[in-house]
Design a protein around this motif. Sequence first.
Motif, PDB file in Angstrom:
ATOM      1  N   ILE A   1       0.846  -1.253   0.075  1.00 46.81           N
ATOM      2  CA  ILE A   1       0.144   0.169   0.093  1.00 46.81           C
ATOM      3  C   ILE A   1       0.939   1.394  -0.138  1.00 46.81           C
ATOM      4  O   ILE A   1       1.936   1.289   0.817  1.00 46.81           O
ATOM      5  CB  ILE A   1      -0.831   0.015   1.338  1.00 46.81           C
ATOM      6  N   HIS A   2       0.712   2.259  -1.002  1.00 48.77           N
ATOM      7  CA  HIS A   2       1.485   3.304  -0.935  1.00 48.77           C
ATOM      8  C   HIS A   2       0.442   4.568  -1.140  1.00 48.77           C
ATOM      9  O   HIS A   2      -0.781   4.344  -1.542  1.00 48.77           O
ATOM     10  CB  HIS A   2       2.667   3.357  -2.199  1.00 48.77           C
ATOM     11  N   HIS A   3       0.929   5.666  -1.346  1.00 48.99           N
ATOM     12  CA  HIS A   3       0.152   6.866  -1.467  1.00 48.99           C
ATOM     13  C   HIS A   3      -0.182   7.279  -2.832  1.00 48.99           C
ATOM     14  O   HIS A   3       0.400   6.515  -3.736  1.00 48.99           O
ATOM     15  CB  HIS A   3       1.021   8.217  -1.109  1.00 48.99           C
TER      16      HIS A   3
ATOM     17  N   THR B   1      -2.181   9.320   1.687  1.00 50.62           N
ATOM     18  CA  THR B   1      -0.736   9.617   1.718  1.00 50.62           C
ATOM     19  C   THR B   1       0.336   8.444   2.445  1.00 50.62           C
ATOM     20  O   THR B   1       1.209   8.926   2.966  1.00 50.62           O
ATOM     21  CB  THR B   1      -0.635  11.016   2.710  1.00 50.62           C
ATOM     22  N   THR B   2      -0.451   7.412   2.423  1.00 51.09           N
ATOM     23  CA  THR B   2       0.334   6.527   2.914  1.00 51.09           C
ATOM     24  C   THR B   2       1.858   6.142   2.583  1.00 51.09           C
ATOM     25  O   THR B   2       2.010   5.984   1.394  1.00 51.09           O
ATOM     26  CB  THR B   2      -0.291   4.752   2.661  1.00 51.09           C
TER      27      THR B   2
ATOM     28  N   THR C   1       3.408   0.383   3.079  1.00 48.60           N
ATOM     29  CA  THR C   1       3.099  -0.855   3.877  1.00 48.60           C
ATOM     30  C   THR C   1       3.319  -2.011   3.011  1.00 48.60           C
ATOM     31  O   THR C   1       2.713  -2.340   1.748  1.00 48.60           O
ATOM     32  CB  THR C   1       1.606  -0.859   4.479  1.00 48.60           C
TER      33      THR C   1
ATOM     34  N   THR D   1       5.481  -1.450   8.135  1.00 45.93           N
ATOM     35  CA  THR D   1       4.608  -0.412   8.130  1.00 45.93           C
ATOM     36  C   THR D   1       5.769   1.055   8.226  1.00 45.93           C
ATOM     37  O   THR D   1       6.428   0.849   9.299  1.00 45.93           O
ATOM     38  CB  THR D   1       3.634  -0.271   8.873  1.00 45.93           C
TER      39      THR D   1
ATOM     40  N   HIS E   1       6.234   4.617   8.912  1.00 45.47           N
ATOM     41  CA  HIS E   1       5.141   5.706   9.547  1.00 45.47           C
ATOM     42  C   HIS E   1       5.256   7.038   8.740  1.00 45.47           C
ATOM     43  O   HIS E   1       4.665   7.986   8.828  1.00 45.47           O
ATOM     44  CB  HIS E   1       5.573   5.749  11.034  1.00 45.47           C
ATOM     45  N   ASN E   2       6.679   7.381   8.280  1.00 44.21           N
ATOM     46  CA  ASN E   2       6.814   8.596   7.278  1.00 44.21           C
ATOM     47  C   ASN E   2       7.887   8.188   6.521  1.00 44.21           C
ATOM     48  O   ASN E   2       8.387   7.030   6.374  1.00 44.21           O
ATOM     49  CB  ASN E   2       7.204   9.636   8.285  1.00 44.21           C
TER      50      ASN E   2
END
Length: 233
Positions: free
Chosen positions: A130-132, A178-179, A182, A199, A201-202
């Motif tokens: 999973i990405h932005h 804005t992931t 993950t 995951t 976090h930033n």
Amino acid sequence: MKIALFGYGKMGKMIEKIALDRNHTIVAKVDVDTVDIDFSEMDVAIDFSMPSAAYGNLTKCFEHGVPVISGTTGWLDKFDEATAICKENSGAFIYASNFSLGVNVFFELNEYLAKMMKNLDQYNVSMEEIHHTQKLDEPSGTAITLAEGIIKNTNYSAWKLENAPAGEIPIVSKRIGTTPGTHSIDYSSEVDSIEIKHTAHNREGFALGAVIAAEWIVGKTGVFTMKDVLNLG
């Protein structure tokens, strides 16, 4: 340390901030329209540019004796050519699909688990990343590296987006908000499931890892990976 940034987008700017916080100097910010580049000022180059520019950036640095850290994806069809030029010029080079320290530990964990699962035919592996929404490539370079780690250590022969035939690893790619990133790997049977997951976090972890790799490579000769930087292998 004098650092040149090839690519000055979001990642380039974050690398700049972390490098300055670690008392390094940014001597060049090379972007699409940059013409005059003084390679003599650079101790190391960090490349997070466009796929179309990466190969040219790397080879110019090698020819001028500048070690390179590269996180640009989408140019790897020329990877062998780039490493050959690096060796011809006694250069130094690290490429990684992901420079996060945690992700590189996750790469090792993934391969270790794959080795244990190799002969357990009742389990089927699948992956999700999973990405932005601004990330255009699917699957991510990190997901591909994880899939390759499984393939190397099991009887799986390939990976495929979404539905995959028997013997191939299905990867589901999602683009949400804005992931930062993950990645999860799931081994499922009729009776249970085993899952490992990383995951972010930033995005600071990616930038920090690239700067740490740059600090490590100065003064060395050869083609390396983050396993060398973190002494994992």
